[in-house]
Design an enzyme around this catalytic site. Structure first.
Site, short mmCIF file in Angstrom:
data_model
loop_
_atom_site.label_atom_id
_atom_site.label_comp_id
_atom_site.label_asym_id
_atom_site.label_seq_id
_atom_site.Cartn_x
_atom_site.Cartn_y
_atom_site.Cartn_z
N GLU A 125 0.58 -1.27 -0.11
CA GLU A 125 0.39 -0.47 -0.41
C GLU A 125 0.31 0.78 0.39
OE1 GLU A 125 -2.93 -0.26 3.26
OE2 GLU A 125 -3.84 -1.70 2.05
N GLU A 175 -5.12 -9.10 0.61
CA GLU A 175 -5.58 -8.57 1.67
C GLU A 175 -7.42 -8.48 1.17
OE1 GLU A 175 -4.18 -5.22 4.19
OE2 GLU A 175 -2.84 -5.83 3.54
C1 FCB Z 1 -4.63 -2.59 5.42
C2 FCB Z 1 -3.39 -2.58 5.95
C3 FCB Z 1 -3.54 -3.62 6.84
C4 FCB Z 1 -4.15 -3.91 7.30
C5 FCB Z 1 -5.25 -3.52 7.32
C6 FCB Z 1 -6.52 -3.28 8.17
O1 FCB Z 1 -4.37 -1.54 4.86
O2 FCB Z 1 -2.52 -3.30 4.90
O3 FCB Z 1 -2.25 -3.76 7.63
O4 FCB Z 1 -4.25 -2.26 8.50
O5 FCB Z 1 -5.78 -2.70 6.59
#
Ligand code: FCB
Length: 428
Positions: free
Chosen positions: A161, A340
């Site tokens: 990110e 994620e």
């Molecule tokens: C993302 C992050 C991860 C976690 C999730 C909930 O933005 O990469 O580390 O905090 O959100």
């Protein structure tokens, strides 16, 4: 949906995602300093021992395999590996290698992030991202990481990110390094792209062909007032900058951000052309954007448009945006990995439904020809959630933050059923 669309291909990967600082414990880095400076929402919260994954990793690998995961995403903590500039800690490198070998022996393919938000404490003082030297410093660190990954057949994510890091750390000043400057943000962005390129080169030199990419936080955006041309322009320009500028630079070699009054850049980085093997997508939610007539001109909010209720962290539950996001990354012509996706669900009751609706969108995207090859749930365990500290619970496993005992939430059974059967079924 037809039955065939309910099925994942046999080689589709289901796994879980974590990051070092949020789970390992005992790390001294820029975030630990930030906490001591009282900069979290709850000024006394500390990550400290986190959930002690550094010591409990074997148990955690077992918990991952128990839910049918065959891939495990971790990050390497730069501050452990290079605690002082130019001094690499062999014990830390060996520690990671040992853990990755055990992970593999458990039947889990390592997905390894080199940089997940945190830095050694010296970094921002000596070689911050807006200075050119940061790229060389990251290259040297990546070289060590490449050596540690030898023979592991890991998938590598250079940066997690990067736009969140820049927005939070360089534009809003809300996370380390706490800078709020549009021009420096654009310089740092450029150097992050360069740092990805040199890291990938180091990995390739040591490991041969390695699957390398980034994880990009991608939000669905909507205008707060559907009829308002300024809100709509924000969605267009902001969506392009936030979701696509980085991906695009790594695809075309052209870095373009056009947010008048906030940040703009236009740089050609030909060395970044075609520099990923896969596109990593972190998808959670949708945000509504509203133009406000004073800097920073953007108001950002989560709205409960469908009456589903916001998630416990306050984000909209908007699976529909996942399909749109996946359609949008088809243009890069690379395999897609969901690096994620998950929900802060403190009671543990909504997660199976969240998984069901979001995995349904993954199948819908696949049916439209988006080559999604893997899905990593965030997260295996409840953990330390950055500015929010210890409130949120994203884990498939509930963690008692006092005793550190891990206990399955109802989503464990559901995840296992889908991951092992490779079929999307409705939760009970
Ligand atoms: C993302 C992050 C991860 C976690 C999730 C909930 O933005 O990469 O580390 O905090 O959100």
């Amino acid at each position: 949906m037809r039955t065939s669309e309910q099925t994942f291909p046999a080689d589709f990967t289901f796994g879980v995602a974590t990051s070092a600082y949020q789970v390992e414990g005992g790390i001294e880095n820029d975030w630990a300093e930030w906490e001591r400076a009282g900069r979290l929402k709850e000024p006394h919260a500390r990550c400290g021992r986190a959930v002690d994954h550094w010591n409990r990793y074997e148990e955690d690998y077992r918990l991952a395999t128990a839910v049918g995961a065959t891939a495990f995403r971790i990050s390497l903590e730069w501050a452990r590996i290079e605690p002082e500039r130019g001094r690499f800690d062999e014990a830390a490198l060996e520690g990671y290698r040992e853990r990755l070998l055990k992970m593999k022996a458990c039947g889990l393919t390592p997905v390894v992030t080199l940089h997940h938000f945190t830095h050694p404490t010296w970094f921002h003082r000596e070689t911050p991202w807006h200075q050119a030297e940061s790229v060389e410093v990251f290259r040297r660190y990546s070289r060590r990481c490449a050596a540690l990954l030898e023979g592991l057949d890991a998938r590598v994510i250079t940066f997690n990110e990067p736009m969140v890091l820049l927005l939070g750390g360089y534009l809003q000043g809300a996370i380390p390094p706490g800078i709020a400057d549009g021009a420096l943000t654009m310089k740092a962005l450029e150097n992050l792209v360069r740092a990805h390129v040199v890291a990938r080169r180091e990995l390739g030199e040591r490991l041969g062909r390695v699957q390398t990419g980034i994880s990009q936080n991608m939000l669905a955006f909507a205008p707060d007032r559907w009829w308002n041309p300024l809100d709509r322009a924000l969605v267009r320009l902001g969506g392009q900058a936030y979701n696509h500028a980085f991906h695009e630079a790594l695809s075309t070699g052209k870095l373009r951000v056009n947010m008048p009054g906030v940040a703009t850049t236009r740089v050609d980085l030909p060395e970044a052309r075609d520099s990923v093997e896969f596109v990593g997508v972190n998808y959670y939610s949708r945000a509504h954007l509203r133009f406000v007539p004073r800097p920073p001109f953007i108001e950002f909010k989560y709205r409960d448009t469908q009456g589903r209720g916001l998630t416990d962290i306050g984000w909209e539950d908007w699976p529909e945006g996942f399909l749109q996001t996946l359609r949008d990354v088809k243009r890069y012509g690379k395999p897609v990995w969901i690096t994620e996706n998950g929900i802060d669900d403190r009671a543990g009751t909504r997660r199976p439904q969240y998984l069901h609706t979001h995995l349904g969108q993954v199948l819908a995207a696949r049916a439209e020809g988006v080559d999604v090859q893997g899905y990593l749930y965030w997260s295996l365990l409840d953990n330390f959630e950055w500015l929010e500290g210890w409130g949120p619970r994203f884990g498939l496993y509930h963690v008692d933050f006092d005793t550190l005992e891990r206990k399955p939430t109802p989503a464990c059974d559901y995840f296992r059923q889908v991951a092992t059967g490779k079929r999307l079924v409705a939760p009970l």
